[in-house]
Design a protein around this motif. Structure first.
Motif, PDB file in Angstrom:
ATOM      1  N   ARG A   1       3.744  -4.876  18.109  1.00  0.00           N
ATOM      2  CA  ARG A   1       3.449  -5.857  17.041  1.00  0.00           C
ATOM      3  C   ARG A   1       4.690  -6.717  16.810  1.00  0.00           C
ATOM      4  NH1 ARG A   1      -0.880  -3.881  12.878  1.00  0.00           N
ATOM      5  NH2 ARG A   1      -2.420  -3.062  14.321  1.00  0.00           N
TER       6      ARG A   1
ATOM      7  N   ASN B   1       3.332  -1.858   9.810  1.00  0.00           N
ATOM      8  CA  ASN B   1       3.591  -1.569   8.401  1.00  0.00           C
ATOM      9  C   ASN B   1       5.107  -1.533   8.208  1.00  0.00           C
ATOM     10  OD1 ASN B   1       0.865  -1.401   7.958  1.00  0.00           O
ATOM     11  ND2 ASN B   1       0.811   0.832   7.767  1.00  0.00           N
TER      12      ASN B   1
ATOM     13  N   ASN C   1      -3.856  -8.503   9.681  1.00  0.00           N
ATOM     14  CA  ASN C   1      -3.952  -8.584  11.141  1.00  0.00           C
ATOM     15  C   ASN C   1      -4.153 -10.048  11.530  1.00  0.00           C
ATOM     16  OD1 ASN C   1      -5.659  -5.582  10.650  1.00  0.00           O
ATOM     17  ND2 ASN C   1      -3.725  -5.678  11.740  1.00  0.00           N
TER      18      ASN C   1
ATOM     19  N   PHE D   1       4.741   0.515   1.075  1.00  0.00           N
ATOM     20  CA  PHE D   1       5.096  -0.300   2.252  1.00  0.00           C
ATOM     21  C   PHE D   1       4.184  -1.513   2.252  1.00  0.00           C
ATOM     22  CE2 PHE D   1       1.955   2.913   3.357  1.00  0.00           C
ATOM     23  CZ  PHE D   1       0.944   2.154   3.924  1.00  0.00           C
TER      24      PHE D   1
ATOM     25  N   TRP E   1       0.540   6.253  11.777  1.00  0.00           N
ATOM     26  CA  TRP E   1       0.975   5.405  10.653  1.00  0.00           C
ATOM     27  C   TRP E   1       1.901   6.148   9.699  1.00  0.00           C
ATOM     28  CZ3 TRP E   1       0.415   0.455  11.406  1.00  0.00           C
ATOM     29  CH2 TRP E   1      -0.656  -0.011  12.152  1.00  0.00           C
TER      30      TRP E   1
ATOM     31  N   ASN F   1       1.423  -3.545   4.351  1.00  0.00           N
ATOM     32  CA  ASN F   1       0.441  -3.655   5.417  1.00  0.00           C
ATOM     33  C   ASN F   1       0.220  -5.142   5.651  1.00  0.00           C
ATOM     34  OD1 ASN F   1      -1.948  -3.999   6.824  1.00  0.00           O
ATOM     35  ND2 ASN F   1      -3.149  -2.567   5.594  1.00  0.00           N
ATOM     36  N   TYR F   2       0.805  -5.654   6.745  1.00  0.00           N
ATOM     37  CA  TYR F   2       0.586  -7.055   7.125  1.00  0.00           C
ATOM     38  C   TYR F   2      -0.880  -7.261   7.465  1.00  0.00           C
ATOM     39  CZ  TYR F   2       5.604  -8.207   7.924  1.00  0.00           C
ATOM     40  OH  TYR F   2       6.946  -8.473   7.793  1.00  0.00           O
TER      41      TYR F   2
ATOM     42  N   GLU G   1       0.843  -1.193   0.000  1.00  0.00           N
ATOM     43  CA  GLU G   1       0.000   0.000   0.000  1.00  0.00           C
ATOM     44  C   GLU G   1       0.884   1.251   0.000  1.00  0.00           C
ATOM     45  OE1 GLU G   1      -2.601  -0.516   3.410  1.00  0.00           O
ATOM     46  OE2 GLU G   1      -3.995  -1.704   2.203  1.00  0.00           O
TER      47      GLU G   1
ATOM     48  N   HIS H   1      -0.137   5.928   3.448  1.00  0.00           N
ATOM     49  CA  HIS H   1       0.398   6.670   4.597  1.00  0.00           C
ATOM     50  C   HIS H   1       1.732   7.273   4.165  1.00  0.00           C
ATOM     51  CE1 HIS H   1      -2.685   5.172   7.253  1.00  0.00           C
ATOM     52  NE2 HIS H   1      -2.377   3.922   6.960  1.00  0.00           N
TER      53      HIS H   1
HETATM   54  C1  GCU Z   1      -4.956   0.784   9.597  1.00  0.00           C
HETATM   55  C2  GCU Z   1      -3.852   1.408   8.757  1.00  0.00           C
HETATM   56  C3  GCU Z   1      -3.055   0.336   8.044  1.00  0.00           C
HETATM   57  C4  GCU Z   1      -2.533  -0.667   9.054  1.00  0.00           C
HETATM   58  C5  GCU Z   1      -3.704  -1.250   9.812  1.00  0.00           C
HETATM   59  C6  GCU Z   1      -3.289  -2.258  10.886  1.00  0.00           C
HETATM   60  O1  GCU Z   1      -5.908   0.188   8.750  1.00  0.00           O
HETATM   61  O2  GCU Z   1      -4.418   2.299   7.807  1.00  0.00           O
HETATM   62  O3  GCU Z   1      -1.976   0.925   7.322  1.00  0.00           O
HETATM   63  O4  GCU Z   1      -1.804  -1.689   8.426  1.00  0.00           O
HETATM   64  O5  GCU Z   1      -4.433  -0.219  10.455  1.00  0.00           O
HETATM   65  O6  GCU Z   1      -3.794  -2.198  11.981  1.00  0.00           O
HETATM   66  O7  GCU Z   1      -2.442  -3.102  10.622  1.00  0.00           O
END
Ligand code: GCU
Length: 127
Positions: free
Chosen positions: A67, A121, A35, A30, A90, A32-33, A19, A22
């Protein structure tokens, strides 16, 4: 040798998405793993010679909850539950440095989330 950047968005992503929504990243974005436990990014890193070096991982965590991730090199876990704490938002990026030993040539360096929150991220690693 000189430090080389390896962008997360160009690496092998398991349960995550590249994504760019941010600010402050390098390269084109970057990762975005997801969750989820086990979400991961694997970097292919070239080392001119075998030996010890540092992996500098650049990340953002807009939550207040750590994390943690495990780091593996060529399939062997070399660091467990490395902390990636909150960075404030972020758009704010910090680095964590992890010492590793690499073999000469191609190495696979993988950062795997160990909690249901997934990883932070991840922008890049510098080796
Ligand atoms: C938000 C954020 C993401 C992030 C995500 C998360 O959605 O915009 O960039 O990865 O939270 O909690 O992992």
């Amino acid at each position: 040798g000189n430090p080389v950047d390896y962008q997360a968005e160009d690496a092998t992503i398991t349960n995550g998405v590249a994504e760019s929504n941010h600010a402050g990243f390098t390269g084109s974005g970057f990762v975005n793993y997801d969750n989820a436990t086990g979400s991961a990014v694997e970097f292919t890193v070239n080392a001119a010679s075998a030996g010890s070096t540092n992996v500098v991982l650049r990340f953002a965590n807009g939550t207040t909850v750590n994390r943690p991730m495990d780091l593996s090199v060529n399939g062997t876990k070399v660091a467990s539950g490395v902390a990636f704490g909150g960075t404030g938002n972020w758009d704010t990026w910090q680095t964590v440095t992890i010492p590793v030993t690499l073999t000469a040539g191609t190495n696979k360096i993988k950062a795997t989330a160990t909690t249901a929150n997934g990883g932070p991220n991840v922008d890049k690693i510098t080796v």
